[in-house]
Design a protein around this motif. Structure first.
Motif, PDB file in Angstrom:
ATOM      1  N   PRO A 110       0.966  -1.206  -0.032  1.00 12.41           N
ATOM      2  CA  PRO A 110       0.110   0.043   0.111  1.00 12.41           C
ATOM      3  C   PRO A 110       0.864   1.307   0.039  1.00 12.41           C
ATOM      4  N   HIS A 111       0.081   2.457   0.268  1.00 17.23           N
ATOM      5  CA  HIS A 111       1.112   3.565   0.385  1.00 17.23           C
ATOM      6  C   HIS A 111       1.513   3.613   1.929  1.00 17.23           C
ATOM      7  N   TYR A 112       2.532   4.372   2.023  1.00 14.44           N
ATOM      8  CA  TYR A 112       3.094   4.304   3.451  1.00 14.44           C
ATOM      9  C   TYR A 112       3.194   5.759   4.295  1.00 14.44           C
ATOM     10  N   GLY A 126       9.237   6.144  -1.344  1.00 13.83           N
ATOM     11  CA  GLY A 126       8.440   4.888  -1.101  1.00 13.83           C
ATOM     12  C   GLY A 126       7.309   5.255  -0.214  1.00 13.83           C
ATOM     13  N   ALA A 127       7.297   6.478   0.574  1.00 11.99           N
ATOM     14  CA  ALA A 127       6.358   7.011   1.420  1.00 11.99           C
ATOM     15  C   ALA A 127       5.483   8.212   0.803  1.00 11.99           C
ATOM     16  N   VAL A 128       4.169   8.345   1.195  1.00  7.62           N
ATOM     17  CA  VAL A 128       3.622   9.584   0.734  1.00  7.62           C
ATOM     18  C   VAL A 128       3.618  10.570   1.946  1.00  7.62           C
ATOM     19  N   TRP A 149      -1.823  12.513  -2.278  1.00  3.97           N
ATOM     20  CA  TRP A 149      -1.826  11.523  -1.502  1.00  3.97           C
ATOM     21  C   TRP A 149      -2.861  10.610  -2.080  1.00  3.97           C
ATOM     22  N   PRO A 150      -2.646   9.405  -2.784  1.00  4.47           N
ATOM     23  CA  PRO A 150      -3.859   8.446  -3.431  1.00  4.47           C
ATOM     24  C   PRO A 150      -4.501   7.970  -2.330  1.00  4.47           C
TER      25      PRO A 150
END
Length: 266
Positions: A110-112, A126-128, A149-150
């Motif tokens: 997922p997003h982080y 790799g993070a939002v 931010w998706p």
């Protein structure tokens, strides 16, 4: 990059925050109330859950006493099945264990949102988002967040279950008043969602939506947006949805200094 605040007690966060994150389930304390969320009328709102069995929220909190790394893939799978684009919160030391859990479970990551209290707002690859200051007096945390931010920004279909039928980009010639006409489905669920383009925030380049006049197939008016109220009410900070059931087309008055997007949903 944006600044986001989160806290156990919503009242600790500045009321003019542009972005806030709060709890919608809790293990030992009560979640944020409707009044807590209402403190932040201008803010983009991010919802956090602590229980991996809660099928709601943008973010799962993975830390001691809350969800575990092993529970994260199941929550993400559940939320995706519900149409969401989820995010996991964890600290830098736990992040490798969380990523390993997704790899072992065969679930796409997922997003982080990563926590590391080093005072540096730089978001790791790799993070939002990065929570870089914790427990700031009078009791809130501070995070830096990507401009997009998706699952939180511009994802109306994931949060409501509606389908985006068409996306229109409007490029205003200047900041003067303008009007654009859009065509809708005429269905009982006809709606439009208006938002700044990705990376826009509605503050640095202000934009407002004025009256929206909508017509049905019989050329009779079927609705318009609520009466304008002085102040922030019509200012776009993230996105605003207008439900226009039965509308075939609508004329939107606007004032903008940058391009913006209109999604037609149904």
């Amino acid at each position: 990059m944006r600044t986001m605040y989160d806290a156990v007690t919503a009242a600790n966060i500045p009321a003019n925050a542009e972005m806030v994150a709060g709890y919608i389930d809790r293990i030992h304390l009560a979640p944020w109330s409707d009044a807590d969320w209402a403190r932040f009328p201008r803010a983009v709102k991010v919802t956090i859950v602590k229980r991996a069995g809660t099928n709601a929220g943008h973010v799962l909190d993975v830390e001691p006493g809350d969800a575990t790394p092993a529970e994260a893939p199941g929550w993400v799978r559940m939320r995706r099945a519900a149409g969401a684009d989820p995010t996991i919160y964890c600290n830098t030391s736990t992040w490798p264990s969380v990523r390993s859990a997704f790899s072992s479970a065969g679930v796409a990551e997922p997003h982080y949102w990563i926590a590391h209290y080093d005072g540096d707002p730089t978001i790791p690859a790799g993070a939002v988002a990065k929570q870089y200051r914790g427990d700031v007096a009078p009791g809130f945390d501070v995070s830096s967040v990507l401009d997009y931010w998706p699952g939180v920004d511009g994802n109306e279909s994931a949060s409501t279950g509606v389908e985006i039928m068409e996306r229109i980009t409007v490029t205003p010639p200047n900041a003067d008043q303008n009007t654009v006409r859009v065509f809708l489905s005429g269905s009982p669920g006809a709606a439009i969602v208006i938002r700044p383009r990705l990376g826009g925030d509605g503050f640095s380049k202000p934009m407002w939506v004025g009256d929206i006049f909508a017509w049905g197939s019989d050329r009779q008016g079927v609705g318009h947006n609520p009466t304008q109220t002085a102040g922030y009410v019509n200012k776009l900070t993230s996105h605003r949805r207008y439900d226009l059931p039965g509308a075939v087309w609508a004329d939107i008055n606007y004032s903008a200094a940058e391009p913006f997007e209109i999604d037609i949903v149904g």
